[in-house]
Motif scaffolding. Structure first.
Motif, PDB file in Angstrom:
ATOM      1  N   LEU A   1       2.851   4.980  -1.230  1.00  0.00           N
ATOM      2  CA  LEU A   1       4.290   4.688  -1.272  1.00  0.00           C
ATOM      3  C   LEU A   1       4.706   4.106  -2.623  1.00  0.00           C
ATOM      4  CD1 LEU A   1       5.311   3.351   2.247  1.00  0.00           C
ATOM      5  CD2 LEU A   1       6.210   5.324   1.012  1.00  0.00           C
ATOM      6  N   GLN A   2       3.817   3.248  -3.193  1.00  0.00           N
ATOM      7  CA  GLN A   2       4.144   2.700  -4.521  1.00  0.00           C
ATOM      8  C   GLN A   2       4.274   3.817  -5.547  1.00  0.00           C
ATOM      9  OE1 GLN A   2       1.675   1.046  -2.684  1.00  0.00           O
ATOM     10  NE2 GLN A   2       1.472  -1.071  -3.441  1.00  0.00           N
ATOM     11  N   GLU A   3       3.334   4.767  -5.482  1.00  0.00           N
ATOM     12  CA  GLU A   3       3.398   5.882  -6.431  1.00  0.00           C
ATOM     13  C   GLU A   3       4.680   6.693  -6.220  1.00  0.00           C
ATOM     14  OE1 GLU A   3      -1.135   7.206  -7.488  1.00  0.00           O
ATOM     15  OE2 GLU A   3      -0.512   7.441  -5.404  1.00  0.00           O
ATOM     16  N   GLN A   4       5.040   6.899  -4.957  1.00  0.00           N
ATOM     17  CA  GLN A   4       6.260   7.660  -4.669  1.00  0.00           C
ATOM     18  C   GLN A   4       7.490   6.942  -5.221  1.00  0.00           C
ATOM     19  OE1 GLN A   4       6.822   9.246  -0.770  1.00  0.00           O
ATOM     20  NE2 GLN A   4       4.644   9.666  -0.457  1.00  0.00           N
ATOM     21  N   ARG A   5       7.448   5.595  -5.153  1.00  0.00           N
ATOM     22  CA  ARG A   5       8.586   4.842  -5.670  1.00  0.00           C
ATOM     23  C   ARG A   5       8.715   5.039  -7.185  1.00  0.00           C
ATOM     24  NH1 ARG A   5       9.143  -1.178  -3.533  1.00  0.00           N
ATOM     25  NH2 ARG A   5       7.267  -1.418  -4.776  1.00  0.00           N
ATOM     26  N   ILE A   6       7.562   5.023  -7.882  1.00  0.00           N
ATOM     27  CA  ILE A   6       7.592   5.273  -9.335  1.00  0.00           C
ATOM     28  C   ILE A   6       8.110   6.681  -9.620  1.00  0.00           C
ATOM     29  CG2 ILE A   6       6.183   5.449 -11.426  1.00  0.00           C
ATOM     30  CD1 ILE A   6       6.355   2.638 -10.462  1.00  0.00           C
ATOM     31  N   MET A   7       7.638   7.657  -8.820  1.00  0.00           N
ATOM     32  CA  MET A   7       8.093   9.038  -9.041  1.00  0.00           C
ATOM     33  C   MET A   7       9.590   9.166  -8.795  1.00  0.00           C
ATOM     34  SD  MET A   7       5.084  11.481  -7.636  1.00  0.00           S
ATOM     35  CE  MET A   7       5.934  12.895  -8.315  1.00  0.00           C
TER      36      MET A   7
ATOM     37  N   ILE B   1       4.775  17.798   3.254  1.00  0.00           N
ATOM     38  CA  ILE B   1       4.435  19.213   3.467  1.00  0.00           C
ATOM     39  C   ILE B   1       3.127  19.547   2.751  1.00  0.00           C
ATOM     40  CG2 ILE B   1       5.157  21.596   3.011  1.00  0.00           C
ATOM     41  CD1 ILE B   1       7.427  20.922   4.479  1.00  0.00           C
ATOM     42  N   ALA B   2       3.006  19.073   1.491  1.00  0.00           N
ATOM     43  CA  ALA B   2       1.778  19.329   0.733  1.00  0.00           C
ATOM     44  C   ALA B   2       0.575  18.713   1.446  1.00  0.00           C
ATOM     45  CB  ALA B   2       1.907  18.760  -0.679  1.00  0.00           C
ATOM     46  N   ARG B   3       0.789  17.518   2.018  1.00  0.00           N
ATOM     47  CA  ARG B   3      -0.296  16.816   2.708  1.00  0.00           C
ATOM     48  C   ARG B   3      -0.746  17.608   3.935  1.00  0.00           C
ATOM     49  NH1 ARG B   3      -3.840  13.605   2.898  1.00  0.00           N
ATOM     50  NH2 ARG B   3      -4.073  11.645   4.040  1.00  0.00           N
ATOM     51  N   LEU B   4       0.214  18.264   4.616  1.00  0.00           N
ATOM     52  CA  LEU B   4      -0.108  19.067   5.800  1.00  0.00           C
ATOM     53  C   LEU B   4      -1.108  20.164   5.454  1.00  0.00           C
ATOM     54  CD1 LEU B   4       3.252  19.658   7.726  1.00  0.00           C
ATOM     55  CD2 LEU B   4       1.278  18.276   8.418  1.00  0.00           C
ATOM     56  N   ILE B   5      -0.945  20.767   4.249  1.00  0.00           N
ATOM     57  CA  ILE B   5      -1.879  21.826   3.859  1.00  0.00           C
ATOM     58  C   ILE B   5      -2.887  21.274   2.852  1.00  0.00           C
ATOM     59  CG2 ILE B   5      -0.747  24.012   4.399  1.00  0.00           C
ATOM     60  CD1 ILE B   5       0.844  23.820   1.852  1.00  0.00           C
ATOM     61  N   ARG B   6      -3.507  20.155   3.189  1.00  0.00           N
ATOM     62  CA  ARG B   6      -4.652  19.583   2.484  1.00  0.00           C
ATOM     63  C   ARG B   6      -4.353  19.039   1.088  1.00  0.00           C
ATOM     64  NH1 ARG B   6      -9.705  23.364   3.045  1.00  0.00           N
ATOM     65  NH2 ARG B   6     -10.621  21.492   2.193  1.00  0.00           N
ATOM     66  N   GLY B   7      -3.106  18.629   0.827  1.00  0.00           N
ATOM     67  CA  GLY B   7      -2.811  17.976  -0.444  1.00  0.00           C
ATOM     68  C   GLY B   7      -3.322  16.547  -0.437  1.00  0.00           C
ATOM     69  N   PRO B   8      -3.404  15.896  -1.618  1.00  0.00           N
ATOM     70  CA  PRO B   8      -3.903  14.519  -1.689  1.00  0.00           C
ATOM     71  C   PRO B   8      -2.860  13.535  -1.157  1.00  0.00           C
ATOM     72  CG  PRO B   8      -3.114  15.202  -3.823  1.00  0.00           C
ATOM     73  CD  PRO B   8      -2.984  16.397  -2.930  1.00  0.00           C
ATOM     74  N   LYS B   9      -3.322  12.341  -0.807  1.00  0.00           N
ATOM     75  CA  LYS B   9      -2.393  11.312  -0.343  1.00  0.00           C
ATOM     76  C   LYS B   9      -1.797  10.589  -1.546  1.00  0.00           C
ATOM     77  CE  LYS B   9      -2.050   7.232   2.606  1.00  0.00           C
ATOM     78  NZ  LYS B   9      -0.606   7.509   2.760  1.00  0.00           N
ATOM     79  N   ILE B  10      -0.469  10.537  -1.587  1.00  0.00           N
ATOM     80  CA  ILE B  10       0.222   9.811  -2.650  1.00  0.00           C
ATOM     81  C   ILE B  10       0.794   8.544  -2.015  1.00  0.00           C
ATOM     82  CG2 ILE B  10       1.949   9.999  -4.489  1.00  0.00           C
ATOM     83  CD1 ILE B  10      -0.078  12.248  -4.637  1.00  0.00           C
TER      84      ILE B  10
END
Lengths: 416, 416
Positions: free
Chosen positions: A351-357, A340-349
């Motif tokens: 998959l590895q980072e998402q796994r850590i999060m 959702i954040a990416r849809l409104i111009r958020g940065p790309k995170i």
């Protein structure tokens, strides 16, 4: 509790906290886990000795909310780097608002259907359990990330998410509590309006008090005076919001702490550059670090004191469902919120980072504050508390120690 | 008192304390005097509004003794320069022991004969008033001495005298209280033995805990851990002595603070020299300065809250006798104590210096702690409290503001 007893309790806490750090380092476990263990053993020994301390679950409710909560939130907000936060504001706010709502719903549904006990564990209780498990605690993980050289934005995202999801979770908790305790028959739109009133009202009073605080801060030149001002702002903004205006005290402290921590910093740094003294801001930071450390330690000790063995023998199934539910909920809410954040111009995170999060979303202080402040009149309150304790122990015992391994495996431990 | 009320009280204190500093600077008065005034006006307004806070004199007794006293004594002992103290140990100990005994006797006799009311104000009460007025408070004067460039040894002598006469006065107070409350029929030699047991027993336990503390201190490397250790040592040594071994908690904290403050310093300074960081010891010093500042402020605020107008209308004569008595007693005890010290190879203190020490012997925190902790069952307790308050106000309102003038007149404001 008499003053002498409070002093003895303080001495015990300090001794336990000092003792736990080196032992925890040696065992390579978070020292908070050791505090839980010390609290548990201590309280069981006191029980075995047949001595009644006069402590009951409801002794702590006001203490944790009115004394510890303002310290924890102000400290986190005061310490965070607002400039770095603003660059990642979109994903952070998406995680803290959409993520918390989704997490609460997923955990609530999982608990409701898996426990399948509509009389003793209604929807309202399942959702309460969901929301108190939606607040993450970054302390243990962020230290690891920094020492292992993980990308800085990962640490900032986890810290920022935690700061704001504390606030949304606590406001949502209070709205759900109103419904669960049968005090009001709200429909969904009433609940949303109430949520917004409490959330934004708290932010507004926090902003006003914070700006006045920054203005006064610049007039004060000594450390004791500035230290007093920050204490006054933390407790003043919380109490004004909570007791007087009946809006969110946590939001008020959060916004106030962010403003005071970030707007009063620059001017002081200039002065310290000239005088070669440790800056006043740095000293305030250390003072609040100490207060936060003590409040955090006391919370885990209280968890140990209120934990009982039959939580594990009678509620182990609910705990395991809870652990499964938080992992599932975070696995859904992180990609969804970030998309959702990416849809409104958020940065790309990545998959590895998402796994850590995902794996780095420990549960700690705020989950404990909410679990300890749960009124015993709520249906299934003991089950909720058991689930919360089980989840906190799992995240500390399994997730935290395996983070370094996961970071190395993801190849994220080198990039700076 | 409920937690919410305590938080509101804390907010009030912080606001009053912050507000009082700039106003006091503008009025050129000690800010503690303003806190008394704020406390008095505040409590009268609350009374006028017909609101009962539930606060009574005996609410404070344990608070001031078990919470504030360890902070005040540990802070003073931790901060003092032991090397400078040792060079002046003979006159300081003579002032703190012989001086306190003489002061107590002179004030006691003056009050007993001048009030001349043997039923309502017996010898035991007169001596209690004498001993609680024997403890001096150097905070306001030492700051002045330093800023006006007075000889350093004057400041050290006033600080050292105050540190140790706090301890002797408090031990003597507890022995006299035992006699005054009729709990024991002691003769003079029993009382002396009891005094020595409590005094030396406290010093011994303080030395043991302090040395263990220094040993642990050297193993700890982080500020939060060292800060926790000092808190643990302050409250631990006080409580172990007071509640467990029934010896002087103040002596224990004093010796413990002296050891920890002075023996753990050198090693840390070496480390800070290498790392260019503000030394851990310096940060601990700031933390304790803040705690001492808050405890001190709260005491004067409590004095303001418990002061009443009819103390001045009904006990003004006793107050004036008290003021006369402290000036007379200090005028006798300083030359006498210093002459005794001189006999056993103490340094020569000039008459000008003695005059500064005489006029610089303000009464403050410890006098208030003892006055606030006085059981209401003591005969004439209200008269004793009135005298104590009158004397504290006199020393702050008259002696403190006239010190710069006296220093200039004595020609002691230049020598460095």
């Amino acid at each position: 509790m008499a003053i002498e007893q409070m002093i003895i309790a303080l001495i015990m806490l300090l001794a336990a906290s000092l003792f736990s750090e080196p032992v925890a380092q040696w065992l390579r476990l978070p020292h908070t886990l050791l505090l839980v263990f010390i609290g548990f053993i201590g309280s069981e020994l006191v029980l075995l000795a047949g001595y009644d301390t006069g402590l009951r679950a409801d002794t702590f409710q006001h203490l944790v909310v009115f004394v510890f909560l303002p310290i924890l939130i102000f400290e986190a907000a005061f310490a965070i780097n607002a400039q770095a936060l603003i660059r990642l504001l979109l994903p952070i706010m998406s995680l803290a608002i959409i993520g918390v709502l989704l997490t609460t719903a997923v955990i609530g549904a999982a608990l409701y259907y898996a426990i399948g006990h509509p009389q003793g564990f209604p929807w309202s209780s399942a959702l309460l359990a969901g929301v108190l498990l939606a607040a993450t605690d970054p302390v243990a993980v962020v230290t690891q990330l920094k020492s292992l050289g993980a990308p800085e934005r990962l640490a900032i995202m986890l810290e920022g998410e935690s700061l704001f999801n504390d606030a949304t979770a606590i406001v949502l908790f209070s709205v759900l509590l109103l419904i669960a305790s049968g005090g009001s028959q709200m429909n969904a739109s009433d609940a949303l309006l109430e949520f917004l009133r409490v959330f934004l009202g708290g932010a507004a009073i926090g902003a006003v008090i914070g700006l006045v605080g920054v203005w006064i801060m610049h007039k004060l030149v000594s450390f004791p005076q500035r230290a007093q001002l920050t204490l006054l702002l933390a407790y003043g903004s919380f109490s004004a919001a909570e007791m007087w205006l009946h809006v969110s005290g946590v939001m008020a402290v959060l916004i106030c702490g962010l403003l005071v921590g970030n707007l009063s910093q620059r001017q002081t740094e200039g002065a310290s550059f000239r005088t070669q003294q440790p800056s006043l801001h740095e000293r305030l930071h250390q003072l609040w670090g100490l207060l936060g450390y003590l409040a955090n330690g006391l919370l885990f000790l209280l968890m140990g004191i209120t934990i009982t063995l039959n939580m594990f023998t009678e509620r182990y199934l609910a705990m395991m469902i809870g652990i499964f539910a938080i992992l599932l909920a975070r696995g859904l809410s992180i990609p969804f919120s970030l998309a959702i954040a990416r849809l409104i111009r958020g940065p790309k995170i990545t998959l590895q980072e998402q796994r850590i999060m995902h794996w780095g979303g420990l549960r700690g202080a705020i989950t404990l504050v909410l679990a300890l402040s749960l009124p015993t009149s709520i249906e299934g309150w003991w089950t909720i508390q058991s689930i919360a304790y089980g989840v906190v122990i799992f995240t500390l015992l399994v997730q935290a120690p395996s983070m370094p391994w996961l970071l190395r495996k993801s190849g994220l431990n080198r990039k700076k």
